[in-house]
Motif scaffolding. Structure first.
Motif, PDB file in Angstrom:
ATOM      1  N   ILE A 136       0.851  -1.248  -0.041  1.00 25.08           N
ATOM      2  CA  ILE A 136      -0.069  -0.085   0.072  1.00 25.08           C
ATOM      3  C   ILE A 136       0.848   1.236   0.069  1.00 25.08           C
ATOM      4  O   ILE A 136       0.650   2.065  -0.732  1.00 25.08           O
ATOM      5  N   LEU A 137       1.857   1.083   0.965  1.00 26.74           N
ATOM      6  CA  LEU A 137       2.643   2.553   1.240  1.00 26.74           C
ATOM      7  C   LEU A 137       3.619   2.858  -0.167  1.00 26.74           C
ATOM      8  O   LEU A 137       3.445   4.014  -0.548  1.00 26.74           O
ATOM      9  N   ARG A 138       4.042   1.705  -0.830  1.00 27.59           N
ATOM     10  CA  ARG A 138       5.010   2.042  -1.876  1.00 27.59           C
ATOM     11  C   ARG A 138       3.929   2.659  -2.941  1.00 27.59           C
ATOM     12  O   ARG A 138       4.473   3.557  -3.706  1.00 27.59           O
ATOM     13  N   THR A 139       2.804   1.982  -3.369  1.00 29.38           N
ATOM     14  CA  THR A 139       2.208   2.512  -4.477  1.00 29.38           C
ATOM     15  C   THR A 139       1.560   4.038  -4.171  1.00 29.38           C
ATOM     16  O   THR A 139       1.401   4.675  -5.146  1.00 29.38           O
ATOM     17  N   GLN A 140       1.023   4.077  -3.186  1.00 27.04           N
ATOM     18  CA  GLN A 140       0.717   5.288  -2.613  1.00 27.04           C
ATOM     19  C   GLN A 140       1.453   6.604  -2.708  1.00 27.04           C
ATOM     20  O   GLN A 140       1.251   7.534  -3.456  1.00 27.04           O
ATOM     21  N   THR A 141       2.902   6.105  -2.217  1.00 29.48           N
ATOM     22  CA  THR A 141       3.717   7.240  -2.302  1.00 29.48           C
ATOM     23  C   THR A 141       4.040   7.539  -4.138  1.00 29.48           C
ATOM     24  O   THR A 141       4.109   8.783  -4.248  1.00 29.48           O
ATOM     25  N   LYS A 142       4.319   6.444  -4.790  1.00 30.62           N
ATOM     26  CA  LYS A 142       4.328   6.659  -6.211  1.00 30.62           C
ATOM     27  C   LYS A 142       3.206   7.804  -6.801  1.00 30.62           C
ATOM     28  O   LYS A 142       3.544   8.554  -7.654  1.00 30.62           O
ATOM     29  N   MET A 143       2.085   7.575  -6.403  1.00 31.86           N
ATOM     30  CA  MET A 143       0.836   8.406  -6.864  1.00 31.86           C
ATOM     31  C   MET A 143       0.956   9.789  -6.267  1.00 31.86           C
ATOM     32  O   MET A 143       0.664  10.730  -7.025  1.00 31.86           O
ATOM     33  N   THR A 144       1.079   9.851  -5.060  1.00 33.92           N
ATOM     34  CA  THR A 144       0.981  11.211  -4.386  1.00 33.92           C
ATOM     35  C   THR A 144       2.441  12.040  -4.933  1.00 33.92           C
ATOM     36  O   THR A 144       2.138  13.410  -4.856  1.00 33.92           O
ATOM     37  N   TRP A 145       3.679  11.384  -4.988  1.00 31.60           N
ATOM     38  CA  TRP A 145       4.504  11.957  -5.441  1.00 31.60           C
ATOM     39  C   TRP A 145       4.533  13.213  -6.581  1.00 31.60           C
ATOM     40  O   TRP A 145       5.302  14.348  -6.523  1.00 31.60           O
ATOM     41  N   GLN A 330      -3.989   1.193 -13.516  1.00 31.97           N
ATOM     42  CA  GLN A 330      -3.737  -0.178 -12.417  1.00 31.97           C
ATOM     43  C   GLN A 330      -3.316   0.380 -11.086  1.00 31.97           C
ATOM     44  O   GLN A 330      -3.386  -0.229 -10.368  1.00 31.97           O
ATOM     45  N   ASP A 331      -2.397   1.394 -11.052  1.00 31.19           N
ATOM     46  CA  ASP A 331      -1.879   1.697  -9.841  1.00 31.19           C
ATOM     47  C   ASP A 331      -2.836   1.975  -8.873  1.00 31.19           C
ATOM     48  O   ASP A 331      -2.695   1.645  -7.682  1.00 31.19           O
ATOM     49  N   PHE A 332      -3.803   2.940  -9.118  1.00 36.85           N
ATOM     50  CA  PHE A 332      -4.936   3.274  -8.484  1.00 36.85           C
ATOM     51  C   PHE A 332      -5.835   2.036  -8.030  1.00 36.85           C
ATOM     52  O   PHE A 332      -6.012   1.532  -6.773  1.00 36.85           O
ATOM     53  N   ALA A 333      -5.741   1.081  -8.830  1.00 39.39           N
ATOM     54  CA  ALA A 333      -6.802  -0.138  -8.610  1.00 39.39           C
ATOM     55  C   ALA A 333      -5.958  -0.980  -7.528  1.00 39.39           C
ATOM     56  O   ALA A 333      -6.316  -1.489  -6.638  1.00 39.39           O
ATOM     57  N   ASP A 334      -4.493  -1.117  -7.581  1.00 39.33           N
ATOM     58  CA  ASP A 334      -3.681  -1.842  -6.652  1.00 39.33           C
ATOM     59  C   ASP A 334      -3.838  -1.110  -5.265  1.00 39.33           C
ATOM     60  O   ASP A 334      -3.866  -2.004  -4.301  1.00 39.33           O
ATOM     61  N   VAL A 335      -3.847   0.163  -5.152  1.00 31.31           N
ATOM     62  CA  VAL A 335      -4.050   0.684  -3.785  1.00 31.31           C
ATOM     63  C   VAL A 335      -5.137   0.224  -3.292  1.00 31.31           C
ATOM     64  O   VAL A 335      -5.304  -0.122  -2.133  1.00 31.31           O
ATOM     65  N   ILE A 336      -6.429   0.235  -4.023  1.00 35.63           N
ATOM     66  CA  ILE A 336      -7.536   0.064  -3.444  1.00 35.63           C
ATOM     67  C   ILE A 336      -7.816  -1.540  -3.037  1.00 35.63           C
ATOM     68  O   ILE A 336      -8.337  -1.956  -2.122  1.00 35.63           O
ATOM     69  N   THR A 337      -7.184  -2.452  -3.900  1.00 37.02           N
ATOM     70  CA  THR A 337      -6.955  -3.804  -3.657  1.00 37.02           C
ATOM     71  C   THR A 337      -6.375  -4.157  -2.247  1.00 37.02           C
ATOM     72  O   THR A 337      -6.719  -4.846  -1.411  1.00 37.02           O
ATOM     73  N   ALA A 338      -5.314  -3.319  -2.149  1.00 37.43           N
ATOM     74  CA  ALA A 338      -4.577  -3.424  -0.738  1.00 37.43           C
ATOM     75  C   ALA A 338      -5.273  -2.854   0.308  1.00 37.43           C
ATOM     76  O   ALA A 338      -5.468  -3.528   1.395  1.00 37.43           O
TER      77      ALA A 338
END
Length: 392
Positions: A136-145, A330-338
């Motif tokens: 969750i944390l890694r994908t979230q940071t990728k999107m918020t950065w 898919q990055d957004f979808a991965d966050v929601i999956t987590a």
């Protein structure tokens, strides 16, 4: 509150209101006479209190045997003369030797209890310090950065400064800041050993060796006062049930004129289309679920008040929406999956929710994923950014 400064590196305090005697810093006397004021303060505290005296050693960095035996002797003598009094020694896993050093006391004296403060020091700890949160944390940071890299300079980020990233998680934010802005120094602190191990691997993968990753308790940091120009604490006030303690520590380590930068969410404002009603219902329930575990994922818009109450001035607040259009949907979808895995699969089960509720709860996450991946869909996750200056 009474206080004794026994040297530049050691402090003893007694707070009569909370019946707490605190030892902090480095205490390595050559003789008992060197620490006599602190020992006397402990004796006076014992005479004054009724019921329970808390002895807090969470910030005790070093202690030699001379000091240990001097203070412990006072406590053991009191146990023999005051059958009405109990002692609770509060240690920390961050300073693990304190638990080992004091731990045997409850085996030799039943009136003494030793508690490790941060083994369960906030209700949501078991969820957010779990390795299942790492993806969750890694994908979230990728999107918020994508958003934060343009926002940070407005909140005091610049080259050459001393920076602390508190509750740094897996450390990827510190790595990105180092590459983009090149601070002179970065200290990154977290209470999760698993996250810090991951953080060090991430930094090594980028060839970055000058980030000081540190194990620590954000509410009782072993960091000196007034040493950082910029202090970040992202997505953390909302999961800690004593945000006032955390903000007080961020304020303490920040230099006068420096800034503290925080990010938080308002999960009930997560949105998606199509299937908006199901999505909205689920995220309203997410906020209630976190509240059950004394976490506040609605904190984002409250940031200005929190910073003002902590003593900051020149407060700047803004918000941004992370969406499925920011990059790969898919990055957004991965966050929601987590999120679904942790919130519905762990937290809702721990709360004791019914299978029917959990099924509907899961459906909202699946509908959010559907919106994110739909060719005409839109999915959003709102973040509030705020910073305040420590007055000169």
């Amino acid at each position: 509150m009474s206080q004794a400064d026994l040297s530049t590196s050691f402090r003893a305090e007694f707070d009569a209101n909370s019946q707490e005697f605190c030892l902090a810093g480095v205490i390595r006397p050559r003789s008992i006479e060197e620490i006599a004021p602190g020992v006397s303060m402990l004796k006076e505290a014992i005479d004054e209190v009724r019921g329970v005296l808390y002895i807090n050693v969470r910030r005790l960095v070093q202690m030699n045997n001379t000091a240990f035996h001097a203070f412990v002797r006072v406590v053991l003598d009191a146990c023999r003369t005051r059958s009405d009094l109990r002692f609770v020694v509060v240690t920390s896993s961050v300073v693990g030797w304190t638990t080992r050093m004091f731990g045997h006391l409850n085996r030799i004296e039943p009136q003494i209890t030793v508690e490790v403060y941060d083994s369960t020091f906030y209700p949501g700890q078991s969820f957010v310090e779990n390795t299942s949160f790492i993806p969750i944390l890694r994908t979230q940071t990728k999107m918020t950065w994508r958003h934060e890299r343009t926002i940070l300079p407005r909140h005091g980020m610049r080259a050459g400064i001393a920076m602390a990233d508190i509750c740094c998680g897996i450390g990827d934010f510190a790595v990105l800041v180092q590459k983009e802005f090149q601070p002179a120094r970065i200290v990154a602190l977290d209470h999760s050993k698993a996250s810090l191990a991951y953080a060090r691997d991430v930094a090594a993968g980028f060839g970055i060796t000058d980030i000081e990753y540190t194990y620590g308790d954000a509410s009782e940091m072993l960091l000196d006062d007034n040493q950082f120009d910029f202090v970040s604490c992202r997505h953390s006030l909302q999961i800690f049930n004593r945000s006032d303690m955390l903000l007080a520590e961020l304020y303490r380590i920040c230099k006068p004129g420096g800034r503290v930068y925080i990010t938080n969410e308002k999960n009930s404002h997560c949105l998606g289309e199509p299937r908006s009603q199901s999505i909205q219902w689920t995220y309203n329930e997410v906020a209630k679920l976190f509240s059950h575990f004394e976490m506040d994922v609605e904190l984002g818009p409250k940031s200005r008040r929190y910073l003002a109450d902590a003593g900051f001035d020149d407060i700047v607040v803004e918000s941004f929406m992370v969406t499925n259009l920011d990059g790969d949907p898919q990055d957004f979808a991965d966050v929601i999956t987590a999120w679904e895995k942790v919130y519905a699969g762990e937290m809702a089960v721990k709360r004791g929710d019914s299978p029917e509720f959990i099924q509907r709860f899961r459906q909202g996450f699946k509908d959010h994923i559907f919106a994110a991946l739909h060719p005409k869909g839109y999915a959003g996750w709102p973040i509030w950014v705020a910073s305040g200056r420590k007055p000169l």
